[in-house]
Design an enzyme around this catalytic site. Structure first.
Site, PDB file in Angstrom:
ATOM      1  CE  LYS A   1      22.984  -4.172 -50.372  1.00  0.00           C
ATOM      2  NZ  LYS A   1      23.856  -4.917 -51.255  1.00  0.00           N
TER       3      LYS A   1
ATOM      4  CE  LYS B   1      28.354  -2.409 -46.243  1.00  0.00           C
ATOM      5  NZ  LYS B   1      29.229  -2.974 -47.259  1.00  0.00           N
TER       6      LYS B   1
ATOM      7  CE  LYS C   1      31.396  -4.206 -54.438  1.00  0.00           C
ATOM      8  NZ  LYS C   1      30.224  -5.055 -54.321  1.00  0.00           N
TER       9      LYS C   1
HETATM   10  P1  ATP Z   1      26.996  -3.428 -52.117  1.00  0.00           P
HETATM   11  O1  ATP Z   1      26.758  -2.048 -51.615  1.00  0.00           O
HETATM   12  O2  ATP Z   1      26.719  -3.616 -53.584  1.00  0.00           O
HETATM   13  O3  ATP Z   1      26.375  -4.500 -51.248  1.00  0.00           O
HETATM   14  P2  ATP Z   1      29.488  -3.873 -50.751  1.00  0.00           P
HETATM   15  O4  ATP Z   1      30.505  -2.793 -50.688  1.00  0.00           O
HETATM   16  O5  ATP Z   1      28.710  -4.181 -49.521  1.00  0.00           O
HETATM   17  O6  ATP Z   1      28.576  -3.592 -52.015  1.00  0.00           O
HETATM   18  P3  ATP Z   1      29.775  -6.707 -51.318  1.00  0.00           P
HETATM   19  O7  ATP Z   1      30.123  -7.224 -52.669  1.00  0.00           O
HETATM   20  O8  ATP Z   1      28.369  -6.816 -50.846  1.00  0.00           O
HETATM   21  O9  ATP Z   1      30.257  -5.187 -51.245  1.00  0.00           O
HETATM   22  O10 ATP Z   1      30.702  -7.393 -50.235  1.00  0.00           O
HETATM   23  C1  ATP Z   1      31.950  -7.980 -50.555  1.00  0.00           C
HETATM   24  C2  ATP Z   1      32.745  -8.254 -49.303  1.00  0.00           C
HETATM   25  O11 ATP Z   1      33.254  -7.025 -48.779  1.00  0.00           O
HETATM   26  C3  ATP Z   1      31.959  -8.891 -48.175  1.00  0.00           C
HETATM   27  O12 ATP Z   1      32.793  -9.850 -47.559  1.00  0.00           O
HETATM   28  C4  ATP Z   1      31.686  -7.770 -47.220  1.00  0.00           C
HETATM   29  O13 ATP Z   1      31.544  -8.209 -45.879  1.00  0.00           O
HETATM   30  C5  ATP Z   1      32.947  -6.944 -47.387  1.00  0.00           C
HETATM   31  N1  ATP Z   1      32.715  -5.526 -47.090  1.00  0.00           N
HETATM   32  C6  ATP Z   1      31.833  -4.724 -47.731  1.00  0.00           C
HETATM   33  N2  ATP Z   1      31.902  -3.483 -47.237  1.00  0.00           N
HETATM   34  C7  ATP Z   1      32.840  -3.511 -46.245  1.00  0.00           C
HETATM   35  C8  ATP Z   1      33.362  -2.537 -45.350  1.00  0.00           C
HETATM   36  N3  ATP Z   1      32.928  -1.286 -45.391  1.00  0.00           N
HETATM   37  N4  ATP Z   1      34.317  -2.904 -44.464  1.00  0.00           N
HETATM   38  C9  ATP Z   1      34.772  -4.191 -44.428  1.00  0.00           C
HETATM   39  N5  ATP Z   1      34.320  -5.156 -45.242  1.00  0.00           N
HETATM   40  C10 ATP Z   1      33.366  -4.831 -46.141  1.00  0.00           C
HETATM   41 MG    MG Z   2      27.170  -5.674 -49.587  1.00  0.00          MG
END
Ligand code: ATP
Ligand code: MG
Length: 328
Positions: free
Chosen positions: A112, A193, A196
Protein backbone atom coordinates in the site's frame (compact mmCIF):
# COMPACT_ATOMS: atom_id res chain seq x y z
CA UNK A 1 -18.33 -20.33 28.30
CA UNK A 2 -18.62 -19.60 24.59
CA UNK A 3 -15.44 -19.05 22.60
CA UNK A 4 -15.08 -15.62 21.01
CA UNK A 5 -14.62 -14.51 17.41
CA UNK A 6 -14.01 -11.04 16.04
CA UNK A 7 -13.58 -9.41 12.68
CA UNK A 8 -13.73 -5.93 11.15
CA UNK A 9 -13.99 -4.55 7.62
CA UNK A 10 -12.88 -1.14 6.46
CA UNK A 11 -15.48 1.29 5.11
CA UNK A 12 -13.22 2.09 2.15
CA UNK A 13 -15.97 1.45 -0.43
CA UNK A 14 -18.74 -1.04 -1.10
CA UNK A 15 -17.50 -4.41 0.07
CA UNK A 16 -16.59 -7.10 -2.42
CA UNK A 17 -17.46 -10.73 -2.90
CA UNK A 18 -13.94 -11.42 -1.53
CA UNK A 19 -14.76 -9.62 1.72
CA UNK A 20 -18.05 -11.49 1.95
CA UNK A 21 -16.49 -14.90 1.41
CA UNK A 22 -13.30 -14.24 3.43
CA UNK A 23 -14.85 -12.61 6.47
CA UNK A 24 -18.61 -11.97 6.70
CA UNK A 25 -19.90 -15.36 5.59
CA UNK A 26 -17.74 -17.08 8.18
CA UNK A 27 -19.10 -14.80 10.89
CA UNK A 28 -22.66 -15.63 9.80
CA UNK A 29 -21.91 -19.35 9.93
CA UNK A 30 -20.30 -19.13 13.36
CA UNK A 31 -22.60 -16.67 15.10
CA UNK A 32 -24.78 -19.38 16.69
CA UNK A 33 -21.91 -21.02 18.44
CA UNK A 34 -19.53 -18.20 19.33
CA UNK A 35 -19.68 -14.89 21.12
CA UNK A 36 -19.17 -12.61 18.13
CA UNK A 37 -17.73 -9.14 17.71
CA UNK A 38 -18.10 -7.43 14.34
CA UNK A 39 -17.00 -3.85 13.87
CA UNK A 40 -16.55 -1.26 11.15
CA UNK A 41 -12.82 -0.52 10.98
CA UNK A 42 -13.21 3.18 10.28
CA UNK A 43 -9.98 4.14 12.08
CA UNK A 44 -8.15 1.77 9.78
CA UNK A 45 -9.78 3.34 6.74
CA UNK A 46 -8.11 6.72 7.34
CA UNK A 47 -4.62 5.22 7.04
CA UNK A 48 -5.10 6.16 3.37
CA UNK A 49 -6.88 9.39 2.30
CA UNK A 50 -10.68 9.38 2.70
CA UNK A 51 -13.24 11.94 1.65
CA UNK A 52 -15.24 12.68 4.86
CA UNK A 53 -18.59 12.68 3.06
CA UNK A 54 -17.87 9.31 1.42
CA UNK A 55 -16.51 7.85 4.65
CA UNK A 56 -19.66 8.82 6.53
CA UNK A 57 -21.81 7.15 3.88
CA UNK A 58 -19.68 4.02 3.67
CA UNK A 59 -19.64 3.52 7.45
CA UNK A 60 -23.40 3.36 7.74
CA UNK A 61 -23.78 1.40 4.55
CA UNK A 62 -21.42 -1.27 5.87
CA UNK A 63 -23.54 -1.83 8.99
CA UNK A 64 -26.64 -2.23 6.82
CA UNK A 65 -24.72 -4.69 4.64
CA UNK A 66 -23.62 -6.74 7.64
CA UNK A 67 -27.26 -7.15 8.62
CA UNK A 68 -28.39 -7.83 5.05
CA UNK A 69 -25.74 -10.56 4.79
CA UNK A 70 -27.37 -12.39 7.68
CA UNK A 71 -25.45 -11.05 10.67
CA UNK A 72 -27.88 -11.28 13.58
CA UNK A 73 -27.64 -8.20 15.85
CA UNK A 74 -28.80 -10.30 18.79
CA UNK A 75 -25.84 -12.63 18.36
CA UNK A 76 -23.13 -10.08 17.51
CA UNK A 77 -21.70 -7.02 19.20
CA UNK A 78 -21.75 -4.60 16.27
CA UNK A 79 -19.99 -1.23 16.56
CA UNK A 80 -17.90 1.50 14.97
CA UNK A 81 -14.25 1.21 15.96
CA UNK A 82 -14.02 5.01 16.27
CA UNK A 83 -16.84 5.10 18.84
CA UNK A 84 -14.78 2.97 21.18
CA UNK A 85 -11.81 5.11 22.20
CA UNK A 86 -10.09 2.19 23.93
CA UNK A 87 -8.96 0.70 20.62
CA UNK A 88 -6.71 3.69 19.94
CA UNK A 89 -5.67 3.92 23.60
CA UNK A 90 -4.66 0.26 23.76
CA UNK A 91 -2.95 0.61 20.41
CA UNK A 92 -0.55 3.23 21.79
CA UNK A 93 0.46 1.02 24.71
CA UNK A 94 1.04 -1.85 22.28
CA UNK A 95 2.93 0.37 19.83
CA UNK A 96 5.50 0.95 22.54
CA UNK A 97 5.90 -2.82 22.73
CA UNK A 98 6.26 -3.39 18.99
CA UNK A 99 9.47 -3.11 17.01
CA UNK A 100 10.00 -0.93 13.98
CA UNK A 101 11.62 -3.91 12.26
CA UNK A 102 8.51 -6.07 12.75
CA UNK A 103 6.26 -3.47 11.15
CA UNK A 104 8.72 -2.97 8.28
CA UNK A 105 8.23 -6.60 7.29
CA UNK A 106 4.45 -6.34 6.84
CA UNK A 107 3.56 -7.00 3.20
CA UNK A 108 0.36 -4.91 3.27
CA UNK A 109 2.45 -1.89 4.25
CA UNK A 110 4.96 -2.61 1.50
CA UNK A 111 2.16 -2.91 -1.10
CA UNK A 112 0.00 0.00 0.00
CA UNK A 113 2.86 2.42 0.64
CA UNK A 114 3.90 1.97 -2.97
CA UNK A 115 0.49 3.11 -4.17
CA UNK A 116 0.66 6.46 -2.35
CA UNK A 117 3.29 9.09 -2.91
CA UNK A 118 2.92 10.46 0.61
CA UNK A 119 1.88 7.56 2.76
CA UNK A 120 1.04 8.17 6.42
CA UNK A 121 2.64 6.96 9.64
CA UNK A 122 -0.77 5.41 10.34
CA UNK A 123 -0.37 3.09 7.36
CA UNK A 124 2.83 1.84 8.98
CA UNK A 125 1.36 1.35 12.47
CA UNK A 126 -1.95 -0.09 11.15
CA UNK A 127 -1.13 -3.67 12.29
CA UNK A 128 -0.72 -2.51 15.90
CA UNK A 129 -4.20 -0.99 15.90
CA UNK A 130 -5.41 -4.29 14.50
CA UNK A 131 -3.64 -6.11 17.35
CA UNK A 132 -5.48 -3.81 19.78
CA UNK A 133 -8.83 -4.58 18.10
CA UNK A 134 -8.24 -8.28 18.65
CA UNK A 135 -6.46 -8.36 22.00
CA UNK A 136 -8.92 -6.02 23.74
CA UNK A 137 -11.55 -8.78 23.78
CA UNK A 138 -9.48 -11.93 24.43
CA UNK A 139 -10.86 -13.50 21.27
CA UNK A 140 -10.10 -17.08 20.29
CA UNK A 141 -10.41 -16.80 16.51
CA UNK A 142 -10.22 -14.08 13.89
CA UNK A 143 -11.98 -15.05 10.62
CA UNK A 144 -10.01 -13.33 7.83
CA UNK A 145 -8.67 -13.80 4.32
CA UNK A 146 -5.05 -14.88 3.91
CA UNK A 147 -4.00 -11.25 3.29
CA UNK A 148 -4.56 -10.55 6.99
CA UNK A 149 -2.83 -13.68 8.33
CA UNK A 150 0.49 -11.88 8.80
CA UNK A 151 -1.22 -9.19 10.89
CA UNK A 152 -2.95 -11.72 13.15
CA UNK A 153 0.41 -13.44 13.61
CA UNK A 154 1.94 -10.13 14.61
CA UNK A 155 -0.89 -9.65 17.13
CA UNK A 156 0.08 -13.03 18.60
CA UNK A 157 3.74 -12.01 18.83
CA UNK A 158 2.89 -8.71 20.49
CA UNK A 159 0.55 -10.45 22.97
CA UNK A 160 3.15 -13.07 23.86
CA UNK A 161 5.79 -10.41 24.38
CA UNK A 162 3.49 -8.31 26.57
CA UNK A 163 2.41 -11.33 28.62
CA UNK A 164 6.04 -12.29 29.22
CA UNK A 165 7.10 -8.80 30.20
CA UNK A 166 4.14 -7.71 32.33
CA UNK A 167 2.36 -10.93 33.31
CA UNK A 168 -0.49 -12.73 31.55
CA UNK A 169 -2.80 -10.11 30.12
CA UNK A 170 -3.96 -11.33 26.71
CA UNK A 171 -5.37 -14.47 25.19
CA UNK A 172 -3.36 -15.57 22.14
CA UNK A 173 -5.68 -15.37 19.09
CA UNK A 174 -5.67 -17.58 16.02
CA UNK A 175 -6.49 -16.60 12.44
CA UNK A 176 -9.33 -18.63 10.96
CA UNK A 177 -9.01 -19.14 7.22
CA UNK A 178 -11.31 -21.49 5.31
CA UNK A 179 -9.89 -23.46 2.39
CA UNK A 180 -12.20 -21.97 -0.24
CA UNK A 181 -12.12 -18.50 1.34
CA UNK A 182 -8.35 -17.99 1.53
CA UNK A 183 -8.20 -15.39 -1.21
CA UNK A 184 -10.70 -14.53 -3.91
CA UNK A 185 -8.91 -13.14 -6.94
CA UNK A 186 -9.77 -10.38 -9.39
CA UNK A 187 -11.86 -11.80 -12.23
CA UNK A 188 -9.89 -10.01 -14.96
CA UNK A 189 -6.45 -10.61 -13.46
CA UNK A 190 -6.71 -13.82 -11.41
CA UNK A 191 -3.21 -13.36 -10.02
CA UNK A 192 -4.31 -10.24 -8.12
CA UNK A 193 -6.47 -10.14 -4.96
CA UNK A 194 -10.03 -8.91 -5.44
CA UNK A 195 -9.86 -5.62 -3.49
CA UNK A 196 -12.35 -3.01 -2.40
CA UNK A 197 -9.98 -0.19 -3.24
CA UNK A 198 -9.18 -1.48 -6.75
CA UNK A 199 -9.85 1.26 -9.29
CA UNK A 200 -10.72 -0.93 -12.27
CA UNK A 201 -14.22 -2.27 -11.48
CA UNK A 202 -14.31 -4.98 -14.18
CA UNK A 203 -12.71 -7.72 -12.16
CA UNK A 204 -14.30 -6.80 -8.81
CA UNK A 205 -17.78 -7.85 -7.71
CA UNK A 206 -19.30 -5.50 -5.18
CA UNK A 207 -22.23 -6.65 -3.11
CA UNK A 208 -24.39 -3.77 -4.36
CA UNK A 209 -23.52 -4.08 -8.08
CA UNK A 210 -26.64 -4.41 -10.29
CA UNK A 211 -27.28 -8.12 -10.80
CA UNK A 212 -26.97 -7.97 -14.60
CA UNK A 213 -23.54 -6.36 -14.14
CA UNK A 214 -22.53 -9.14 -11.73
CA UNK A 215 -23.57 -11.73 -14.29
CA UNK A 216 -21.58 -9.97 -17.04
CA UNK A 217 -18.47 -9.74 -14.90
CA UNK A 218 -18.55 -13.48 -14.16
CA UNK A 219 -19.31 -14.46 -17.76
CA UNK A 220 -16.36 -12.30 -18.83
CA UNK A 221 -13.92 -13.69 -16.24
CA UNK A 222 -10.47 -14.56 -17.55
CA UNK A 223 -9.97 -18.33 -17.91
CA UNK A 224 -7.53 -20.41 -20.02
CA UNK A 225 -7.44 -22.70 -23.02
CA UNK A 226 -7.15 -26.01 -21.16
CA UNK A 227 -10.90 -26.66 -21.35
CA UNK A 228 -11.00 -28.51 -18.08
CA UNK A 229 -12.79 -27.60 -14.86
CA UNK A 230 -10.15 -28.64 -12.31
CA UNK A 231 -9.00 -27.00 -9.10
CA UNK A 232 -5.41 -26.20 -10.05
CA UNK A 233 -4.51 -22.65 -8.91
CA UNK A 234 -1.05 -22.78 -10.45
CA UNK A 235 -2.00 -23.73 -14.01
CA UNK A 236 -5.64 -22.60 -14.02
CA UNK A 237 -5.88 -19.57 -11.72
CA UNK A 238 -9.06 -18.17 -13.33
CA UNK A 239 -11.01 -21.44 -13.23
CA UNK A 240 -9.75 -22.23 -9.73
CA UNK A 241 -10.93 -18.82 -8.55
CA UNK A 242 -14.40 -19.47 -9.99
CA UNK A 243 -14.40 -22.90 -8.32
CA UNK A 244 -13.64 -21.22 -4.99
CA UNK A 245 -16.46 -18.74 -5.49
CA UNK A 246 -18.89 -21.49 -6.47
CA UNK A 247 -17.75 -23.63 -3.55
CA UNK A 248 -18.34 -20.77 -1.10
CA UNK A 249 -21.77 -19.99 -2.56
CA UNK A 250 -23.02 -23.59 -2.64
CA UNK A 251 -21.01 -25.19 0.20
CA UNK A 252 -19.90 -27.91 -2.23
CA UNK A 253 -16.31 -29.17 -2.05
CA UNK A 254 -13.79 -29.19 -4.91
CA UNK A 255 -14.27 -32.80 -5.95
CA UNK A 256 -18.06 -32.49 -5.97
CA UNK A 257 -17.72 -29.44 -8.23
CA UNK A 258 -15.18 -31.11 -10.56
CA UNK A 259 -17.54 -34.05 -10.84
CA UNK A 260 -20.60 -31.88 -11.45
CA UNK A 261 -18.90 -30.10 -14.37
CA UNK A 262 -16.74 -32.90 -15.78
CA UNK A 263 -18.61 -32.84 -19.10
CA UNK A 264 -19.35 -29.10 -19.20
CA UNK A 265 -17.71 -26.29 -21.12
CA UNK A 266 -16.52 -23.06 -19.51
CA UNK A 267 -19.68 -21.18 -20.58
CA UNK A 268 -21.95 -23.63 -18.76
CA UNK A 269 -19.75 -23.55 -15.68
CA UNK A 270 -19.59 -19.75 -15.63
CA UNK A 271 -23.36 -19.57 -15.91
CA UNK A 272 -23.72 -21.81 -12.87
CA UNK A 273 -21.24 -19.66 -10.93
CA UNK A 274 -23.13 -16.51 -11.97
CA UNK A 275 -26.48 -18.04 -10.92
CA UNK A 276 -25.10 -18.95 -7.49
CA UNK A 277 -23.64 -15.48 -6.88
CA UNK A 278 -26.68 -13.64 -8.23
CA UNK A 279 -29.10 -15.60 -6.05
CA UNK A 280 -27.02 -14.81 -2.95
CA UNK A 281 -26.69 -11.12 -3.81
CA UNK A 282 -30.37 -10.83 -4.68
CA UNK A 283 -31.33 -11.58 -1.10
CA UNK A 284 -28.64 -9.29 0.33
CA UNK A 285 -29.66 -6.38 -1.90
CA UNK A 286 -33.35 -6.80 -1.11
CA UNK A 287 -32.72 -6.48 2.64
CA UNK A 288 -30.03 -3.78 2.39
CA UNK A 289 -32.31 -0.77 1.84
CA UNK A 290 -34.67 -1.80 4.59
CA UNK A 291 -31.80 -1.91 7.08
CA UNK A 292 -30.16 1.28 5.80
CA UNK A 293 -33.25 3.35 6.53
CA UNK A 294 -34.19 1.63 9.75
CA UNK A 295 -33.93 3.34 13.13
CA UNK A 296 -33.02 -0.07 14.53
CA UNK A 297 -29.53 0.55 13.16
CA UNK A 298 -28.78 3.21 15.76
CA UNK A 299 -30.06 1.07 18.62
CA UNK A 300 -27.80 -1.76 17.49
CA UNK A 301 -24.82 0.60 17.32
CA UNK A 302 -25.56 2.09 20.73
CA UNK A 303 -25.65 -1.25 22.46
CA UNK A 304 -22.57 -2.49 20.55
CA UNK A 305 -20.66 0.62 21.58
CA UNK A 306 -21.61 0.33 25.25
CA UNK A 307 -20.81 -3.36 25.46
CA UNK A 308 -17.51 -3.17 23.61
CA UNK A 309 -16.39 -0.08 25.56
CA UNK A 310 -16.96 -1.83 28.85
CA UNK A 311 -14.83 -4.84 27.90
CA UNK A 312 -12.06 -2.84 26.22
CA UNK A 313 -11.88 -0.36 29.11
CA UNK A 314 -11.20 -3.21 31.56
CA UNK A 315 -8.37 -4.43 29.35
CA UNK A 316 -6.93 -0.93 29.02
CA UNK A 317 -7.00 -0.38 32.80
CA UNK A 318 -5.37 -3.76 33.38
CA UNK A 319 -2.59 -2.92 30.92
CA UNK A 320 -1.97 0.49 32.48
CA UNK A 321 -1.82 -0.96 35.97
CA UNK A 322 0.71 -3.56 34.86
CA UNK A 323 2.82 -1.02 33.00
CA UNK A 324 3.13 1.29 35.99
CA UNK A 325 0.46 3.90 35.34
CA UNK A 326 -1.32 3.57 38.68
CA UNK A 327 -0.94 6.38 41.20
CA UNK A 328 0.07 4.26 44.16
P1 ATP B 1 -8.79 -2.46 0.92
O1 ATP B 1 -8.38 -2.60 -0.50
O2 ATP B 1 -9.38 -1.12 1.27
O3 ATP B 1 -7.73 -2.92 1.90
P2 ATP B 1 -10.05 -5.03 1.18
O4 ATP B 1 -10.90 -5.55 0.09
O5 ATP B 1 -8.70 -5.62 1.36
O6 ATP B 1 -10.02 -3.45 1.05
P3 ATP B 1 -10.46 -5.00 4.06
O7 ATP B 1 -11.48 -4.15 4.72
O8 ATP B 1 -9.03 -4.61 4.13
O9 ATP B 1 -10.89 -5.19 2.53
O10 ATP B 1 -10.57 -6.48 4.61
C1 ATP B 1 -11.75 -6.99 5.21
C2 ATP B 1 -11.69 -8.49 5.34
O11 ATP B 1 -11.87 -9.08 4.05
C3 ATP B 1 -10.37 -9.03 5.86
O12 ATP B 1 -10.66 -10.10 6.73
C4 ATP B 1 -9.66 -9.54 4.64
O13 ATP B 1 -8.77 -10.60 4.93
C5 ATP B 1 -10.84 -10.04 3.82
N1 ATP B 1 -10.55 -10.01 2.38
C6 ATP B 1 -10.23 -8.91 1.67
N2 ATP B 1 -10.07 -9.23 0.38
C7 ATP B 1 -10.29 -10.58 0.28
C8 ATP B 1 -10.26 -11.51 -0.79
N3 ATP B 1 -9.99 -11.11 -2.02
N4 ATP B 1 -10.53 -12.81 -0.53
C9 ATP B 1 -10.82 -13.23 0.74
N5 ATP B 1 -10.85 -12.40 1.79
C10 ATP B 1 -10.59 -11.09 1.58
MG1 MG C 1 -7.39 -4.84 2.87
Amino acid sequence: MKKKILTGLQPTGVITLGNYIGAIKQMVEMQEEYESYLFVADLHAITVPQDPVELKKNRRSLIALYLACGIDPKKNHIFFQSENEYHANISWLLECNTYFGELSRMTQFKDKSQKHQNFTAGLFTYPVLMAADILAYDVDYVPVGIDQKQHVELARDIAERFNKKFGTTFKIPEPLIKENATKIYDLVDPTKKMSKSEENPKGVIRLLDPLDVVRKKIMGATTDSLMSIKYDPENQPGISNLINIYSAMTNKNYSEIEDEFKDSNYGTFKKAVADSVVSTLEVIQKDYNTYLNSSELDDILDSGREFSRKIAKEKFEDMKEKMGFSRK
